[in-house]
Design an enzyme around this catalytic site. Structure first.
Site, PDB file in Angstrom:
ATOM      1  N   HIS A 225       0.803  -1.234   0.000  1.00 34.83           N
ATOM      2  CA  HIS A 225       0.000   0.000   0.000  1.00 34.83           C
ATOM      3  C   HIS A 225       0.830   1.275   0.000  1.00 34.83           C
ATOM      4  CE1 HIS A 225       0.975  -0.018   4.258  1.00 34.83           C
ATOM      5  NE2 HIS A 225       0.633   1.242   4.285  1.00 34.83           N
TER       6      HIS A 225
HETATM    7  C1  UD1 Z   1      -2.249   5.257   6.099  1.00 32.59           C
HETATM    8  C2  UD1 Z   1      -0.950   5.739   6.735  1.00 32.59           C
HETATM    9  C3  UD1 Z   1       0.120   4.676   6.570  1.00 32.59           C
HETATM   10  C4  UD1 Z   1      -0.366   3.332   7.081  1.00 32.59           C
HETATM   11  C5  UD1 Z   1      -1.654   2.981   6.359  1.00 32.59           C
HETATM   12  C6  UD1 Z   1      -2.223   1.658   6.779  1.00 32.59           C
HETATM   13  C7  UD1 Z   1      -0.537   8.156   6.652  1.00 32.59           C
HETATM   14  C8  UD1 Z   1       0.306   9.203   6.037  1.00 32.59           C
HETATM   15  N1  UD1 Z   1      -0.437   6.920   6.093  1.00 32.59           N
HETATM   16  O1  UD1 Z   1      -2.013   5.133   4.692  1.00 32.59           O
HETATM   17  O2  UD1 Z   1       1.255   5.046   7.311  1.00 32.59           O
HETATM   18  O3  UD1 Z   1       0.619   2.357   6.839  1.00 32.59           O
HETATM   19  O4  UD1 Z   1      -2.608   4.023   6.648  1.00 32.59           O
HETATM   20  O5  UD1 Z   1      -3.340   1.350   6.017  1.00 32.59           O
HETATM   21  O6  UD1 Z   1      -1.240   8.411   7.596  1.00 32.59           O
HETATM   22  N2  UD1 Z   1      -9.400   4.417   1.955  1.00 32.59           N
HETATM   23  C9  UD1 Z   1     -10.597   3.762   1.929  1.00 32.59           C
HETATM   24  N3  UD1 Z   1     -11.162   3.394   3.112  1.00 32.59           N
HETATM   25  C10 UD1 Z   1     -10.583   3.661   4.301  1.00 32.59           C
HETATM   26  C11 UD1 Z   1      -9.362   4.350   4.314  1.00 32.59           C
HETATM   27  C12 UD1 Z   1      -8.781   4.718   3.136  1.00 32.59           C
HETATM   28  O7  UD1 Z   1     -11.141   3.488   0.886  1.00 32.59           O
HETATM   29  O8  UD1 Z   1     -11.146   3.286   5.351  1.00 32.59           O
HETATM   30  C13 UD1 Z   1      -8.740   4.776   0.678  1.00 32.59           C
HETATM   31  C14 UD1 Z   1      -9.087   6.167   0.206  1.00 32.59           C
HETATM   32  O9  UD1 Z   1      -9.145   6.166  -1.177  1.00 32.59           O
HETATM   33  C15 UD1 Z   1      -7.887   6.985   0.644  1.00 32.59           C
HETATM   34  C16 UD1 Z   1      -6.764   5.968   0.486  1.00 32.59           C
HETATM   35  O10 UD1 Z   1      -7.346   4.720   0.839  1.00 32.59           O
HETATM   36  O11 UD1 Z   1      -7.718   8.131  -0.107  1.00 32.59           O
HETATM   37  C17 UD1 Z   1      -5.577   6.229   1.344  1.00 32.59           C
HETATM   38  O12 UD1 Z   1      -5.963   6.391   2.720  1.00 32.59           O
HETATM   39  P1  UD1 Z   1      -5.087   7.299   3.690  1.00 32.59           P
HETATM   40  O13 UD1 Z   1      -5.656   7.289   5.053  1.00 32.59           O
HETATM   41  O14 UD1 Z   1      -4.833   8.618   3.054  1.00 32.59           O
HETATM   42  O15 UD1 Z   1      -3.668   6.594   3.700  1.00 32.59           O
HETATM   43  P2  UD1 Z   1      -3.232   5.058   3.671  1.00 32.59           P
HETATM   44  O16 UD1 Z   1      -2.655   4.738   2.351  1.00 32.59           O
HETATM   45  O17 UD1 Z   1      -4.301   4.150   4.173  1.00 32.59           O
END
Ligand code: UD1
Length: 387
Positions: A225
């Site tokens: 991821h």
């Molecule tokens: C975040 C953390 C990362 C951690 C990871 C675990 C930061 C900078 N990054 O990254 O360190 O390893 O979580 O998963 O805080 N999304 C969904 N559903 C959700 C959450 C996210 O669909 O419940 C999708 C959305 O499109 C979102 C993308 O995932 O834009 C990324 O989510 P985000 O919270 O920005 O960062 P992660 O890649 O999950």
């Protein structure tokens, strides 16, 4: 007998935070139920920022891990780094003022961690004798030395403005000392994520996830991821092609993070997977199911931070698809191979493990299931001068 109550607020926002929070919540509960809890009790307030919000990325973990339901949910959702961080800060400030906890505990390195720490460092409760909470960072001091990683920025800034820094491994001590942190702020607690793993291993054994996914025989487990691996079409294509190749030799199970699923679709890479029957995609899994699969895997291929630690504890070979790790003890003591993303090296390492030449891990110092207890004790003793 005088009774003192300390109000502790803990923050959780994203999936890797929940296992760490579970250890703290359990340790607080144990403290309150003990004899010393009669004189000094802890009122624990849990705030969920809503950074992760999908059932499978969030709620399922609270259920699996028996974490009390969050008292407050800020429901921030996704966004760019700036928008997400700013939104958490805006919504957290009034909550912090309203609740005015004695201590604020943050874990790990996600955007929720730095956002809430920054608010707390500058808040003024307007109360006599207490302007702001004691700020406690659990899993402090880890450094990848890669400033291109959002988490590295979050780690450095959070450590800089926290009052108590709990470290999981010796590298954390060295890094913080090199950055000039006062030794009195640093506490070697061990690893709260391993506390939670120890406490749930037996329950995880009973998971029927292998039946549900139709897994028989040996398999490898995959997670991906990190933006550096999944946000560019070339990087993601190269990794998926490599995994497809490996899956002809060893079946691979790949629970796909929503971010990665979105990128696979956006870059039109689904056809690659259609022709790789040995590479099996799944929805993100709950904690117990994932732990079951990790414990029984022949090997794990990942770019996660926490999984490097869990595999070390479990003595399962872990191939880390990154150029650096902020958790070096998993390489020096554990079963982690830090090899980057070059397909030839990945395949070579898989072959080495499959031919029985994989390394054996030892359990790092203080990864003994008791880190949460040590943290709670140290907060009371060193944070508030209470026994
Ligand atoms: C975040 C953390 C990362 C951690 C990871 C675990 C930061 C900078 N990054 O990254 O360190 O390893 O979580 O998963 O805080 N999304 C969904 N559903 C959700 C959450 C996210 O669909 O419940 C999708 C959305 O499109 C979102 C993308 O995932 O834009 C990324 O989510 P985000 O919270 O920005 O960062 P992660 O890649 O999950």
């Amino acid at each position: 007998m005088n009774h003192t109550e300390i109000k502790l607020m803990s923050i959780a926002g994203a999936r890797p935070n929940f296992m760490k929070l579970a250890s703290i919540a359990h340790a607080v509960h144990t403290h309150n139920a003990s004899a010393s809890g009669q004189t000094v009790s802890i009122k624990h307030v849990i705030v969920h920022t809503g950074q992760h919000y999908d059932e499978k990325m969030s709620h399922q973990f609270f259920d699996d891990l028996g974490i009390p339901k969050p008292d407050i949910n800020l429901e921030v959702g996704s966004g760019t780094h700036a928008c997400q961080t700013a939104e958490i800060m805006k919504r957290f400030e009034p909550v912090l003022l309203q609740e005015s906890p004695d201590a604020l505990l943050v874990v790990g390195d996600v955007n929720s961690t730095i956002a809430c720490t920054l608010v707390a460092a500058k808040i003024d409760y307007g109360l006599s004798g207490r302007r702001r909470p004691v700020i406690i960072h659990v899993e402090a001091g880890l450094r990848s030395f890669d400033h291109g990683m959002p988490e590295e920025v979050n780690r450095i800034l959070t450590d800089r403005i926290s009052d108590m820094l709990f470290i999981t491994e010796e590298s954390g001590l060295i890094n913080l000392q090199n950055e000039g942190v006062a030794p009195g702020k640093i506490h070697f607690s061990g690893n709260v994520m391993i506390d939670t793993l120890c406490r749930h291993l037996v329950k995880a054994k009973n998971s029927n996830i292998k039946n549900r996914l139709g897994i028989t025989g040996s398999y490898g487990l995959v997670t991906l991821h990190r933006p550096s691996n999944v946000d560019s079409p070339d990087a993601l294509r190269s990794l998926l092609e490599c995994l497809a190749g490996i899956s002809q030799r060893l079946r691979l199970i790949f629970p796909v993070h929503p971010r990665t699923r979105g990128k696979i679709q956006e870059f039109g890479l689904l056809p690659l997977l259609d022709v790789a029957p040995g590479l099996q995609l799944a929805e993100p899994l709950g904690y117990l199911d994932f732990l079951h699969l990790t414990s029984n895997a022949t090997l794990v291929l990942t770019d996660s931070g926490g999984i490097q630690e869990e595999t070390t504890y479990l003595n399962v070979p872990c191939i880390t698809l990154r150029e650096n790790t902020e958790r070096p003890v998993t390489v020096t003591v554990g079963s982690n191979y830090l090899i980057g993303v070059e397909p030839g090296r990945i395949i070579e390492t898989v072959e080495k493990i499959l031919s029985g030449q994989g390394k054996q891990s030892r359990i790092p110092e203080l990864w003994d299931g008791k880190a949460g207890e040590r943290i709670v004790r140290d907060i009371l003793v060193h944070g508030f001068g209470l026994a």
